[in-house]
Scaffold this motif. Sequence first.
Motif, PDB file in Angstrom:
ATOM      1  N   LEU A   4      -9.398   0.749  10.322  1.00 30.90           N
ATOM      2  CA  LEU A   4      -9.493   0.589  11.922  1.00 30.90           C
ATOM      3  C   LEU A   4     -10.317   1.734  12.385  1.00 30.90           C
ATOM      4  CD1 LEU A   4      -9.223  -1.144  14.605  1.00 30.90           C
ATOM      5  CD2 LEU A   4      -6.905   0.080  14.775  1.00 30.90           C
ATOM      6  N   LEU A   5      -9.777   2.743  12.052  1.00 31.13           N
ATOM      7  CA  LEU A   5     -10.305   4.089  12.601  1.00 31.13           C
ATOM      8  C   LEU A   5     -11.795   4.281  12.055  1.00 31.13           C
ATOM      9  CD1 LEU A   5      -7.610   6.618  11.992  1.00 31.13           C
ATOM     10  CD2 LEU A   5      -8.445   5.843  13.841  1.00 31.13           C
ATOM     11  N   ALA A   6     -12.099   3.850  10.849  1.00 27.34           N
ATOM     12  CA  ALA A   6     -13.601   3.922  10.555  1.00 27.34           C
ATOM     13  C   ALA A   6     -14.384   2.708  11.273  1.00 27.34           C
ATOM     14  CB  ALA A   6     -13.471   3.393   8.898  1.00 27.34           C
ATOM     15  N   ILE A   7     -14.125   1.612  11.533  1.00 27.02           N
ATOM     16  CA  ILE A   7     -14.781   0.846  12.241  1.00 27.02           C
ATOM     17  C   ILE A   7     -14.721   1.403  13.782  1.00 27.02           C
ATOM     18  CG2 ILE A   7     -14.691  -1.548  13.335  1.00 27.02           C
ATOM     19  CD1 ILE A   7     -13.372  -2.450  10.501  1.00 27.02           C
ATOM     20  N   LEU A   8     -13.952   1.911  14.071  1.00 31.08           N
ATOM     21  CA  LEU A   8     -14.239   2.260  15.627  1.00 31.08           C
ATOM     22  C   LEU A   8     -15.025   3.734  15.594  1.00 31.08           C
ATOM     23  CD1 LEU A   8     -12.942   2.601  18.519  1.00 31.08           C
ATOM     24  CD2 LEU A   8     -11.000   4.163  17.913  1.00 31.08           C
ATOM     25  N   ALA A   9     -15.064   4.548  14.427  1.00 32.79           N
ATOM     26  CA  ALA A   9     -16.104   5.600  14.492  1.00 32.79           C
ATOM     27  C   ALA A   9     -17.284   4.959  14.285  1.00 32.79           C
ATOM     28  CB  ALA A   9     -15.695   6.411  13.250  1.00 32.79           C
ATOM     29  N   CYS A  10     -17.482   3.875  13.689  1.00 36.49           N
ATOM     30  CA  CYS A  10     -18.908   3.329  13.331  1.00 36.49           C
ATOM     31  C   CYS A  10     -19.235   2.855  14.862  1.00 36.49           C
ATOM     32  CB  CYS A  10     -18.835   2.216  12.416  1.00 36.49           C
ATOM     33  SG  CYS A  10     -18.927   3.290  10.738  1.00 36.49           S
ATOM     34  N   LEU A  78     -15.634  14.501  -2.930  1.00 35.40           N
ATOM     35  CA  LEU A  78     -17.004  14.857  -2.092  1.00 35.40           C
ATOM     36  C   LEU A  78     -16.627  14.095  -0.698  1.00 35.40           C
ATOM     37  CD1 LEU A  78     -19.772  16.007  -1.476  1.00 35.40           C
ATOM     38  CD2 LEU A  78     -20.620  14.013  -2.514  1.00 35.40           C
ATOM     39  N   THR A  79     -16.189  12.936  -0.747  1.00 39.78           N
ATOM     40  CA  THR A  79     -15.853  12.006   0.456  1.00 39.78           C
ATOM     41  C   THR A  79     -14.613  12.897   1.361  1.00 39.78           C
ATOM     42  OG1 THR A  79     -16.300  10.013  -0.468  1.00 39.78           O
ATOM     43  CG2 THR A  79     -14.879   9.991   1.619  1.00 39.78           C
ATOM     44  N   ALA A  80     -13.752  13.492   0.974  1.00 38.96           N
ATOM     45  CA  ALA A  80     -12.602  14.210   1.435  1.00 38.96           C
ATOM     46  C   ALA A  80     -13.222  15.414   2.126  1.00 38.96           C
ATOM     47  CB  ALA A  80     -11.654  14.858   0.475  1.00 38.96           C
ATOM     48  N   ILE A  81     -14.005  16.006   1.378  1.00 37.84           N
ATOM     49  CA  ILE A  81     -14.638  17.205   1.867  1.00 37.84           C
ATOM     50  C   ILE A  81     -15.681  16.915   3.107  1.00 37.84           C
ATOM     51  CG2 ILE A  81     -16.439  19.178   1.325  1.00 37.84           C
ATOM     52  CD1 ILE A  81     -15.417  19.040  -1.616  1.00 37.84           C
ATOM     53  N   ALA A  82     -16.420  15.923   2.862  1.00 39.34           N
ATOM     54  CA  ALA A  82     -17.422  15.642   3.842  1.00 39.34           C
ATOM     55  C   ALA A  82     -16.474  15.227   5.321  1.00 39.34           C
ATOM     56  CB  ALA A  82     -18.238  14.337   3.645  1.00 39.34           C
ATOM     57  N   MET A  83     -15.317  14.652   5.023  1.00 39.64           N
ATOM     58  CA  MET A  83     -14.584  14.494   6.036  1.00 39.64           C
ATOM     59  C   MET A  83     -14.198  15.667   7.046  1.00 39.64           C
ATOM     60  SD  MET A  83     -14.764  11.217   6.421  1.00 39.64           S
ATOM     61  CE  MET A  83     -13.659  10.814   7.800  1.00 39.64           C
ATOM     62  N   TRP A  84     -14.041  16.730   6.344  1.00 41.68           N
ATOM     63  CA  TRP A  84     -13.553  17.788   6.826  1.00 41.68           C
ATOM     64  C   TRP A  84     -14.922  18.443   7.834  1.00 41.68           C
ATOM     65  CZ3 TRP A  84      -8.964  19.071   8.747  1.00 41.68           C
ATOM     66  CH2 TRP A  84      -7.776  18.533   8.057  1.00 41.68           C
ATOM     67  N   VAL A  85     -15.932  18.571   6.890  1.00 41.44           N
ATOM     68  CA  VAL A  85     -17.152  19.114   7.433  1.00 41.44           C
ATOM     69  C   VAL A  85     -17.591  18.423   8.624  1.00 41.44           C
ATOM     70  CG1 VAL A  85     -19.576  19.523   6.785  1.00 41.44           C
ATOM     71  CG2 VAL A  85     -17.902  20.038   5.094  1.00 41.44           C
ATOM     72  N   ALA A 124      -9.630  12.653   7.868  1.00 39.94           N
ATOM     73  CA  ALA A 124      -9.708  13.673   6.944  1.00 39.94           C
ATOM     74  C   ALA A 124      -8.021  13.994   6.408  1.00 39.94           C
ATOM     75  CB  ALA A 124     -10.122  15.063   7.503  1.00 39.94           C
ATOM     76  N   ILE A 125      -7.142  13.861   7.621  1.00 43.32           N
ATOM     77  CA  ILE A 125      -5.686  14.062   7.261  1.00 43.32           C
ATOM     78  C   ILE A 125      -5.215  13.240   6.040  1.00 43.32           C
ATOM     79  CG2 ILE A 125      -3.490  14.356   7.979  1.00 43.32           C
ATOM     80  CD1 ILE A 125      -4.771  15.726  10.354  1.00 43.32           C
ATOM     81  N   ARG A 126      -5.529  11.764   6.528  1.00 46.76           N
ATOM     82  CA  ARG A 126      -5.039  10.714   5.706  1.00 46.76           C
ATOM     83  C   ARG A 126      -5.442  10.315   4.283  1.00 46.76           C
ATOM     84  NH1 ARG A 126      -2.183   7.435   9.418  1.00 46.76           N
ATOM     85  NH2 ARG A 126      -2.393   5.781   7.946  1.00 46.76           N
TER      86      ARG A 126
END
Length: 126
Positions: A4-10, A78-85, A124-126
């Motif tokens: 849901l959060l990803a869709i909202l972000a998009c 890499l995905t986890a790092i990207a989320m923090w960046v 990023a936290i989840r």
Amino acid sequence: MNQLLAILACAVLAGLTIFQAALIAGAPLGKLAWGGQHRVLPAKLRTGSAISIAIYALFAYAALAKASLVPPMINGPLTAIAMWVITAYLLLGVVMNGISPSKPERLIMTPTTLALAVIYLVLAIR
């Protein structure tokens, strides 16, 4: 929850993409972007808007990857790092929009960027 959060972000990023495309096309919305110095953006800032659209696409992919809606970015870490960046980048955007000399930019883009920053922080936290 992540989906849901990803869709909202998009959805928010899609709105920002439409806004940047309108700026590129010459819409008189420049008071809402790039410091609000121009009603219609000059060529250099239109290029910046085009780059922003590409960045939004990467941000959207990262959110979708984090939510397992698309394959991860090269590998999971890499995905986890990207989320923090991305979260850090968006928080910087909150500050920059918040200190903009343009009142319309401060009123509209600051909360928009803050909402995205919070979404990416939670992802990023989840």
